[in-house]
Design an enzyme around this catalytic site. Structure first.
Site, PDB file in Angstrom:
ATOM      1  N   GLY A  49       0.765  -1.241   0.000  1.00 45.43           N
ATOM      2  CA  GLY A  49       0.000   0.000   0.000  1.00 45.43           C
ATOM      3  C   GLY A  49       0.797   1.293   0.000  1.00 45.43           C
ATOM      4  CD  GLU A 103       1.708   0.521   7.075  1.00 50.82           C
ATOM      5  OE1 GLU A 103       1.349   0.705   5.892  1.00 50.82           O
ATOM      6  OE2 GLU A 103       1.467  -0.516   7.694  1.00 50.82           O
ATOM      7  CG  ASP A 104      -1.092   1.888   3.088  1.00 51.20           C
ATOM      8  OD1 ASP A 104      -0.734   1.489   4.213  1.00 51.20           O
ATOM      9  OD2 ASP A 104      -1.682   1.161   2.276  1.00 51.20           O
ATOM     10  CG  ASP A 107      -8.006   0.158  10.135  1.00 52.16           C
ATOM     11  OD1 ASP A 107      -8.608   0.116  11.208  1.00 52.16           O
ATOM     12  OD2 ASP A 107      -8.601   0.061   9.046  1.00 52.16           O
ATOM     13  CE  LYS A 135      -9.964   3.645   7.745  1.00 52.99           C
ATOM     14  NZ  LYS A 135     -10.407   2.317   7.253  1.00 52.99           N
ATOM     15  CG  PHE A 156     -12.462   0.146   2.899  1.00 51.75           C
ATOM     16  CD1 PHE A 156     -11.585  -0.618   3.655  1.00 51.75           C
ATOM     17  CD2 PHE A 156     -12.329   0.138   1.517  1.00 51.75           C
ATOM     18  CE1 PHE A 156     -10.596  -1.374   3.051  1.00 51.75           C
ATOM     19  CE2 PHE A 156     -11.347  -0.618   0.916  1.00 51.75           C
ATOM     20  CZ  PHE A 156     -10.483  -1.381   1.685  1.00 51.75           C
ATOM     21  CB  VAL A 157     -10.096   5.447   2.169  1.00 52.75           C
ATOM     22  CG1 VAL A 157     -10.986   6.408   2.930  1.00 52.75           C
ATOM     23  CG2 VAL A 157      -8.936   4.983   3.050  1.00 52.75           C
ATOM     24  CG  ASP A 163      -5.746  -3.325  -1.914  1.00 49.63           C
ATOM     25  OD1 ASP A 163      -5.193  -2.914  -0.879  1.00 49.63           O
ATOM     26  OD2 ASP A 163      -6.160  -4.493  -2.054  1.00 49.63           O
ATOM     27  NE  ARG A 169      -2.308  -2.773  -4.163  1.00 51.40           N
ATOM     28  CZ  ARG A 169      -2.386  -2.949  -2.845  1.00 51.40           C
ATOM     29  NH1 ARG A 169      -2.286  -1.911  -2.048  1.00 51.40           N
ATOM     30  NH2 ARG A 169      -2.573  -4.149  -2.328  1.00 51.40           N
TER      31      ARG A 169
HETATM   32  P1  XMP Z   1      -3.848  -2.292  10.789  1.00 53.04           P
HETATM   33  O1  XMP Z   1      -5.235  -2.624  11.266  1.00 53.04           O
HETATM   34  O2  XMP Z   1      -2.888  -3.420  10.995  1.00 53.04           O
HETATM   35  O3  XMP Z   1      -4.085  -2.175   9.237  1.00 53.04           O
HETATM   36  O4  XMP Z   1      -3.364  -0.973  11.302  1.00 53.04           O
HETATM   37  C1  XMP Z   1      -3.177  -1.700   8.399  1.00 53.04           C
HETATM   38  C2  XMP Z   1      -3.431  -2.241   7.013  1.00 53.04           C
HETATM   39  O5  XMP Z   1      -4.826  -2.528   6.777  1.00 53.04           O
HETATM   40  C3  XMP Z   1      -5.197  -2.105   5.485  1.00 53.04           C
HETATM   41  N1  XMP Z   1      -6.286  -1.095   5.585  1.00 53.04           N
HETATM   42  C4  XMP Z   1      -6.914  -0.496   4.569  1.00 53.04           C
HETATM   43  N2  XMP Z   1      -6.765  -0.612   3.231  1.00 53.04           N
HETATM   44  N3  XMP Z   1      -8.496   0.976   2.900  1.00 53.04           N
HETATM   45  C5  XMP Z   1      -7.555   0.131   2.407  1.00 53.04           C
HETATM   46  O6  XMP Z   1      -7.434   0.060   1.187  1.00 53.04           O
HETATM   47  C6  XMP Z   1      -8.716   1.146   4.217  1.00 53.04           C
HETATM   48  O7  XMP Z   1      -9.570   1.934   4.624  1.00 53.04           O
HETATM   49  C7  XMP Z   1      -7.884   0.362   5.098  1.00 53.04           C
HETATM   50  N4  XMP Z   1      -7.808   0.274   6.445  1.00 53.04           N
HETATM   51  C8  XMP Z   1      -6.827  -0.621   6.701  1.00 53.04           C
HETATM   52  C9  XMP Z   1      -3.969  -1.534   4.865  1.00 53.04           C
HETATM   53  O8  XMP Z   1      -3.364  -2.521   4.065  1.00 53.04           O
HETATM   54  C10 XMP Z   1      -3.055  -1.205   6.007  1.00 53.04           C
HETATM   55  O9  XMP Z   1      -1.681  -1.292   5.697  1.00 53.04           O
HETATM   56 MG    MG Z   2      -0.969  -1.847   3.695  1.00 56.61          MG
END
Ligand code: XMP
Ligand code: MG
Length: 179
Positions: A49, A103-104, A107, A135, A156-157, A163, A169
């Site tokens: 990501g 990081e992208d 979450d 988030k 979700f985005v 993706d 992406r």
């Molecule tokens: P955690 O929960 O480990 O998650 O912090 C991190 C990874 O979860 C994916 N992620 C998303 N991907 N839209 C996405 O396309 C979203 O809203 C989203 N929220 C979490 C992502 O791969 C991230 O690195």
């Molecule tokens: Mg990711």
């Protein structure tokens, strides 16, 4: 900015424009340039990501710096705490380096919470996290980002490297799942 798009049959609406993202990449890079002056940090971008964010941010880094890309793989049931996350492609240059994780999106925090101990084991001089999106209301694990682009709600985005089931992406801006 275009109007709504469809990815895998789900509707997404415009949320953060290319211009806003570009400006934020510049701002974060400016802070890092200042904070790490003379320190030659090592950026570690977490695939898949973060590749778009990493490319844009890194081009605004004007101090000496290196960048490396890793993938994280998780293995179930090897410890009592559940999954262990390990890096694919990480070499030992982390030792005695100032490391900045890219990081992208942060979450729940689970991924980094499980991965950071592996990095700390390799004795970096310092370790910070830069994430384009966070988030805060979705956080379940105690991971604090040091550089944040945008705080967003728990929705979700897609786009800009993020993706939905493999697609989206390549969309240049960020879109949010429609109600
Ligand atoms: P955690 O929960 O480990 O998650 O912090 C991190 C990874 O979860 C994916 N992620 C998303 N991907 N839209 C996405 O396309 C979203 O809203 C989203 N929220 C979490 C992502 O791969 C991230 O690195
Ligand atoms: Mg990711």
């Amino acid at each position: 900015m275009d109007s709504q798009i469809t990815v895998h049959g789900k509707r997404f609406v415009p949320y953060i424009s290319e211009e806003e993202i570009e400006h934020k990449c510049f701002e974060i890079a400016a802070k890092i340039n200042k904070d790490y002056e003379g320190q030659k940090p090592l950026f570690i971008a977490i695939l898949n990501g973060s590749f778009v964010f990493a490319a844009d941010l890194f081009r605004h880094i004007s101090i000496d710096a290196e960048i490396s890309f890793i993938k994280l793989a998780s293995y179930k049931g090897t410890t009592s705490s559940g999954n262990v996350i390990t890096a694919i492609g990480l070499d030992e240059r982390v030792k005695d380096r100032h490391v900045i994780i890219l990081e992208d999106i942060l979450d729940t925090g689970r991924t980094l919470y499980q991965f950071l101990p592996e990095l700390y084991n390799q004795n970096p001089l310092s370790l910070k996290i830069a994430t384009l999106l966070t988030k805060p209301s979705a956080r379940l694990f105690d991971v604090q980002p040091d550089y944040v682009g945008f705080e967003i709600p728990d929705k979700f985005v897609v786009g800009y490297g993020l993706d939905y089931d493999g697609l989206g992406r390549n969309i240049p801006a960020i879109y949010q799942l429609a109600e």
